[in-house]
Write an enzyme that holds these catalytic residues in place. Sequence first.
Site, PDB file in Angstrom:
ATOM      1  N   SER A 289     -34.184 -37.605 -19.028  1.00 54.64           N
ATOM      2  CA  SER A 289     -33.229 -36.884 -19.600  1.00 54.64           C
ATOM      3  C   SER A 289     -31.723 -37.089 -18.695  1.00 54.64           C
ATOM      4  O   SER A 289     -32.046 -37.512 -17.791  1.00 54.64           O
ATOM      5  CB  SER A 289     -33.473 -35.510 -19.802  1.00 54.64           C
ATOM      6  OG  SER A 289     -33.488 -34.819 -18.443  1.00 54.64           O
ATOM      7  N   LYS A 290     -30.636 -36.956 -19.151  1.00 50.84           N
ATOM      8  CA  LYS A 290     -29.541 -36.900 -18.586  1.00 50.84           C
ATOM      9  C   LYS A 290     -29.557 -36.152 -17.338  1.00 50.84           C
ATOM     10  O   LYS A 290     -28.577 -36.193 -16.598  1.00 50.84           O
ATOM     11  CB  LYS A 290     -28.376 -36.762 -19.462  1.00 50.84           C
ATOM     12  CG  LYS A 290     -28.217 -37.998 -20.665  1.00 50.84           C
ATOM     13  CD  LYS A 290     -26.807 -37.460 -21.257  1.00 50.84           C
ATOM     14  CE  LYS A 290     -26.436 -38.739 -21.999  1.00 50.84           C
ATOM     15  NZ  LYS A 290     -25.155 -38.660 -22.604  1.00 50.84           N
TER      16      LYS A 290
END
Length: 466
Positions: A239-240
Amino acid sequence: MTVRTRFAPSPTGFLHIGGARTALYCWLEARRRGGEFVLRIEDTDRERSTDAAVQAILDAMHWLELDADEKPVYQTHRLDRYKEVADRLLAEGKAYYAYESKEAIEAMREAAMAAGEKPRYNGYYRDRNEPYRDDPNRVIRFKNPTEGSVVFEDKVKGRIEIANSELDDLVIFRSDGWPTYNFAVVVDDIDMGITEVIRGDDHVNNTPRQINIYHALGAPVPEFAHLPMILDKEGKKLSKRTNSVSVMEYRADGFLPHALLNYLVRLGWSHGDQEIFSREEMVRLFDIADVNKAASRFDTEKLAWLNQHYLKTDDPAAIAPELEWHLQRAGYDLSKGPAAADLIVALRDRVHTLKEMAERAAIWFGPIVEWDEKAVAKHLKNDSALAVLGEAKALLVDCEWKPEPIHAVIEQVAAKLELGMGKIAQPLRVAMTGTQVSPSIDHTIYLAGREVALQRIDDAIARAQG
């Protein structure tokens, strides 16, 4: 028969790191077997697909040098072909029109779930042979076989078998007049002659449906290989929040394209204990059948180690264009500073990324903005500093402007003043950078250029006398 693989991203965002690994594996499998690699842009999601995302994918593929052997195929350019094939299935009784509203479909699913059954289409229109009519709810559904099983040998996961009773009659044309994913990809893969479908394992459940469409069209079924997920260091989905997920973010972070590819090839595949692979070695050694079934964990620290390896061992001239890209992004005027290849030689032992390298290069593309007063006090305001700076300037005026002759100048000054190299280097380092930290002093002076170096020595002398 020529092996043909394809990478088929949807342009609803950037090319993420998992997609890049899939593209690499497709490219390597085609290259190893003397085949062809093609790119297909699956842009039928008209609400989410954007031209900017298409360009981002093309840019990322080009940066990674995973260029296809043919021009990209765009699904939006093939709508007439999808309609032609759907009409054929309708004419052969292998597909049918259905007209349920969204509310009716939702009620159907809720009823199935209430009965403890799998939510699915109940086949109401399957055998009604309803003709075409102008209806906002009109879809075309594929007549999935009701008996038997779909069996295929996945090159990564092994034998997979799904009973047809588990599959309902999927929509192949939506009410908006566009084909669905499962239908369009089969038509595309048949028309493009794809022999190997390599993709993420989130597509495993689509494969039995697609195989049934291949059979209905009388087309050969390609071989399949479904790749496991890439997780973060803690074993969670990327995920970011924890990792960059866009390929071009890794470029912006200062990673080399071949370092990233080298890292990605090892995320699910190995060749003994070997860690460093040239592109040629990857092509020669990679086999999709050797990919692991288990998910891999993305470790940015290991990627950084690999990146530094290539910074240290590559020809500086070969990676100079990539550093120039970073220098320009940082706002530097490349005509007013040292050559990128020279910067690489000076800084590659001290950094892991080109972004770090560009940040440290600032001192050679502009004036000294801030002086470290402690460094000034320690190294410019001592008994020998003025003599060191004066002698060095006198010799630097006429010496050949290369690191080796500059190093010889420093040695001459040390010998003449009977001082250790540290007593010579540090005043010059502060003069060149305003700090007491820099690469080797010969490179630090060389990168400034003769005119700037001499001026900075004058400025340091003035500061030492102040």
